[in-house]
Design an enzyme around this catalytic site. Structure first.
Site, PDB file in Angstrom:
ATOM      1  N   CYS A  21      58.152  20.943 -42.407  1.00 54.43           N
ATOM      2  CA  CYS A  21      58.561  22.337 -42.581  1.00 54.43           C
ATOM      3  C   CYS A  21      57.944  22.896 -43.855  1.00 54.43           C
ATOM      4  CB  CYS A  21      60.085  22.467 -42.618  1.00 54.43           C
ATOM      5  SG  CYS A  21      60.835  21.847 -44.136  1.00 54.43           S
ATOM      6  N   CYS A  24      58.407  21.137 -47.178  1.00 56.51           N
ATOM      7  CA  CYS A  24      57.522  19.999 -47.434  1.00 56.51           C
ATOM      8  C   CYS A  24      56.267  20.470 -48.168  1.00 56.51           C
ATOM      9  CB  CYS A  24      57.125  19.320 -46.120  1.00 56.51           C
ATOM     10  SG  CYS A  24      58.484  18.587 -45.209  1.00 56.51           S
ATOM     11  N   ASP A 448      28.098  52.382 -53.008  1.00 58.11           N
ATOM     12  CA  ASP A 448      26.772  52.489 -53.604  1.00 58.11           C
ATOM     13  C   ASP A 448      25.870  53.067 -52.515  1.00 58.11           C
ATOM     14  OD1 ASP A 448      24.404  51.890 -55.201  1.00 58.11           O
ATOM     15  OD2 ASP A 448      24.120  50.249 -53.765  1.00 58.11           O
ATOM     16  N   ASP A 649      25.754  46.273 -53.123  1.00 53.74           N
ATOM     17  CA  ASP A 649      24.903  45.120 -52.814  1.00 53.74           C
ATOM     18  C   ASP A 649      24.087  44.606 -53.994  1.00 53.74           C
ATOM     19  OD1 ASP A 649      23.075  47.333 -52.922  1.00 53.74           O
ATOM     20  OD2 ASP A 649      21.637  46.071 -51.856  1.00 53.74           O
ATOM     21  N   ASP A 653      25.938  46.888 -59.145  1.00 56.88           N
ATOM     22  CA  ASP A 653      27.243  47.170 -58.527  1.00 56.88           C
ATOM     23  C   ASP A 653      28.313  46.162 -58.937  1.00 56.88           C
ATOM     24  OD1 ASP A 653      26.184  49.330 -57.025  1.00 56.88           O
ATOM     25  OD2 ASP A 653      25.394  47.910 -55.556  1.00 56.88           O
TER      26      ASP A 653
END
Length: 752
Positions: A21, A24, A448, A649, A653
């Site tokens: 469970c 645990c 961007d 990218d 950025d």
């Protein structure tokens, strides 16, 4: 050991066995956190794994030993051990299945005696032998102590470590029912002087027994555990599907022969033959042949992607009808497929902020339930039905068995498991659960421009010439530019190639930085550059080309001039711009439909930014921004109280991606952008950003549904059981159903 090392620490993932469970999982997590040198430990109950970050003074064996000292089993999690781990989990499922069917053998007769007392089933024949106390004992004892032994074992090790879990509740409840029945059998048998009950009592009445309660309850619990294990296995199907993409063997060239070797033994530089319909075994570059590859399973791109000499290929993608020879470049853990699997696994192992609610409740859940059951017993025995031990015991047992922390513990991780797997199949990598949860609440999304909305490289979108023939003018200018490294020069050369112009090497090439180039092409003097460069070189420029150049520049395009000396002199102008990606307009429209406020943040000139933004319908623009300025703009947007995402990218950025609540990096961008962002779009397709928001919203909604029903189930079930309206066996069935229903609800995400 498959241990990853960073500059100051190591990371390791363990496969765990034996958890029953959510408590645990919490106990193992706390135990690992206490190991000297461990800085972070996260246990995922749904995936049955542990992610641990530790210092150089700690050994992996210390972590395994700690888990084993808590009463569980741990093994290294790696691709090499995957088959063995899967077999181990399959054996656990098989054990549950076997124990369940054996439990039915022992509990079915007792269940029959119970339901035959129901009014609507009173017509069922009831052999008096089945009501005999010791016959019932013979059926109940194996179920209690053999079938139920794992519950006792789990309860013992939990209590030994100073905690309590579901096993404690089950062991208490079933033992009370079994023990009470045995005590009644003995006491009444002694009182009658007929311990073996050889003489059937008056009116066929035997002492009040609850053997069927414990036996039937254990059967329901085991059945629920079995179904839960099967469901959890289906929820992690995405990882297994990704891993299965890699073919087991590859055909490589040795001398003059082609031989087959296991894919794991490939080396960089190996030449690999890929036949039609085969999977690419590793990342590489095409050396011979042409074909179309199906990359949908990794990137979400539905259309086949054409490949020819020089094209990059991804391991795990499927070859079409052509035959290829590929040179291996990245192998093993360096491939895109391996990095995707690792990212998905790490995201699934991470803990979403919403999970903290369940963790806090689970930590106090079992002790609270035991206290409620004890109080309930005392209320019934001393006040509500004074002196009736059997009734008070039955109601307290029902409280113990209906309360289950499993549904609560599974609510968040199993939804994350399915959601991140679904995202990975669409080419979307959530690096952690926090990014997935935050993406669901985004109000503003900033972009961007270059490489995110656009292709990231200039291309010729307009061409006009006068003087000599258009094709000859283009041929000589493109040939003169063919040795230049300038991006605009490459765009002009590519434009010439698209128009099937024969490119020749120029002579006497000279470049003037900031101006242009001069060269001889096919015996003609060629000058290419900006308007100032050409006017300083030859005086006045053609008026009609000046007018067209001004028009293009007003649209935010860059203009390159060209002149070919001759009789007559030829002139040409080229309009160049970074074109929008084919999918950008569609993606922006979809993001608008999701209710997001869109903002363009770019380092380009305002005129260029306005041109791009107007074409795709973005109204808010911030142009001529430095990297720090982009980060400041993100902070300014966040000051309104909205959650802000950033898509980019490039290196410039990275600060904005880090500052945003969620950063989305294009998979075709720079490494630093991808490392900074919380989400990576593998193919750089902006439509996947909209998919990421949709998946995150669906996943978070699913988590909230699971948490609501898990809490509502216990909030309603415990009082109903305490009030005496639930028989213990019905409570046990309801408890088993609660965990299965939570997993089943999460699996719905796979169909969305």
């Amino acid at each position: 050991m498959n241990v990853q090392e960073t500059e100051k620490s190591k990371e390791m993932t363990l496969d765990l066995f034996g958890m029953t469970c959510a408590n645990c999982a919490l106990r193992i997590e706390k135990g690992l956190s206490k190991v000297p040198g461990v800085s972070e430990a996260r246990v995922n109950f749904a995936r049955e794994t542990a992610f641990v970050r530790f210092g150089n003074g700690t050994e992996p064996s210390d972590l395994v030993s700690k888990v084993e000292s808590l009463g569980y089993t741990a093994k290294e999690h790696s691709e090499k051990n995957l088959a063995e781990t899967n077999r181990a989990h399959e054996r656990e499922i098989e054990k549950l299945r076997t124990r369940f069917w054996f439990s039915l053998v022992f509990s079915a007769p007792l269940f029959y005696t119970m339901v035959s007392h129901f009014g609507i089933l009173s017509f069922l024949p009831m052999p008096s032998l089945l009501m005999h106390p010791w016959i019932q004992f013979l059926f109940a004892a194996p179920a209690q102590f053999w079938i139920g032994f794992p519950f006792y074992k789990g309860a013992y090790r939990a209590l030994k470590n100073g905690t309590a879990n579901m096993d404690v509740l089950v062991a208490l409840g079933t033992t009370a029912a079994f023990g009470y029945s045995l005590a009644n059998s003995l006491s009444i048998g002694f009182a009658r002087g007929d311990l073996l009950f050889l003489t059937e009592p008056h009116h066929g009445a035997y002492p009040p027994l609850y053997y069927e309660t414990s036996a039937v309850l254990l059967s329901f619990l085991l059945g629920g555990k079995w179904m839960e294990a099967l469901a959890k296995g289906r929820s992690s199907q995405a990882i297994r599907t990704l891993l299965s993409l890699k073919p087991e063997t590859a055909r490589i060239k040795k001398g003059e022969d082609w031989i087959e070797v296991p894919s794991e033994f490939l080396k960089p530089g190996d030449q690999i033959r890929i036949r039609p319909g085969e999977k690419i075994p590793t990342d590489g570059e095409v050396e011979e042949g042409t074909s179309a590859l199906d990359e949908s399973m990794l990137t979400g791109e539905s259309l086949p992607v054409e490949k020819s000499v020089g094209s990059k290929v991804i391991g795990g993608t499927v070859n079409g009808n052509g035959s290829l020879i590929v040179r291996a470049e990245k192998i093993g853990s360096e491939t895109l497929l391996s990095s995707i699997v690792k990212t998905v696994e790490e995201a699934q192992a991470s803990r979403a902020p919403i999970q903290r609610i369940a963790d806090r409740i689970s930590a106090i859940f079992v002790p609270s339930v035991v206290l409620i059951a004890a109080v309930d017993f005392l209320l019934w025995y001393f006040f509500l039905e004074p002196g009736i031990l059997s009734s008070a015991l039955e109601k307290s047992i029902a409280v113990l068995v209906i309360a289950c922390p499993c549904a609560l513990g599974l609510a968040t991780p199993v939804s994350l498991l399915v959601g991140t797997g679904k995202a990975a199949s669409r080419g979307i990598l959530f690096r952690n659960a926090e990014a997935l949860e935050s993406a669901a609440t985004l109000g503003i999304l900033a972009f961007d421009k270059t490489g995110t909305l656009t292709e990231g490289k200039p291309s010729v979108t307009g061409f006009l010439s006068e003087g000599n023939s258009e094709s000859e003018t283009l041929r000589r200018i493109a040939s003169a530019e063919s040795v230049s490294e300038h991006p605009l020069a490459k765009a002009i050369v590519d434009f010439g190639k698209k128009h099937r112009i024969r490119i020749e090497s120029p002579q006497d090439f000279k470049a003037q930085p900031g101006g242009g180039i001069r060269a001889n092409s096919d015996g003609f003097k060629v000058t290419v550059g900006n308007a100032e460069f050409l006017s300083s070189d030859s005086g006045n420029l053609p008026s009609n080309l000046i007018a067209k150049s001004g028009e293009w520049e007003s649209q935010g395009k860059s203009v390159v001039w060209g002149r070919v000396d001759g009789a007559p002199t030829s002139w040409a102008i080229f309009a160049l711009e970074d074109e929008l990606k084919d999918t950008t307009s569609e993606a922006v429209e979809e993001l608008k439909n999701l209710g997001l406020r869109l903002v363009l943040l770019t380092g380009d000139h305002k005129r260029t930014a306005e041109n791009i933004a107007s074409r795709i319908g973005i109204r808010e623009i911030k142009a001529s921004l430095l990297p720090k300025d982009k980060s400041n703009e993100i902070a300014s947007l966040q000051s309104s109280g909205a959650k802000v995402g950033m898509a980019g990218d490039g290196i410039n950025d990275a600060p904005a991606l880090a500052k945003a609540d969620v950063g989305f990096a294009m998979g075709n961008g720079t490494d630093i952008a991808m490392e900074t962002a919380g989400v990576v779009l593998v193919k750089g397709d902006l439509r996947r950003l909209a998919d990421a928001v949709k998946i995150s919203r669906a996943t978070v909604l699913n988590i909230k549904e699971n948490l609501f029903w898990a809490l509502a189930y216990n909030g309603l079930g415990i009082p109903i059981a305490a009030a005496g309206y639930l028989a213990p066996w019905i409570a046990g069935a309801a408890m088993a159903f609660s965990s299965v229903s939570v997993v089943a609800n999460a699996l719905r995400l796979r169909r969305k």
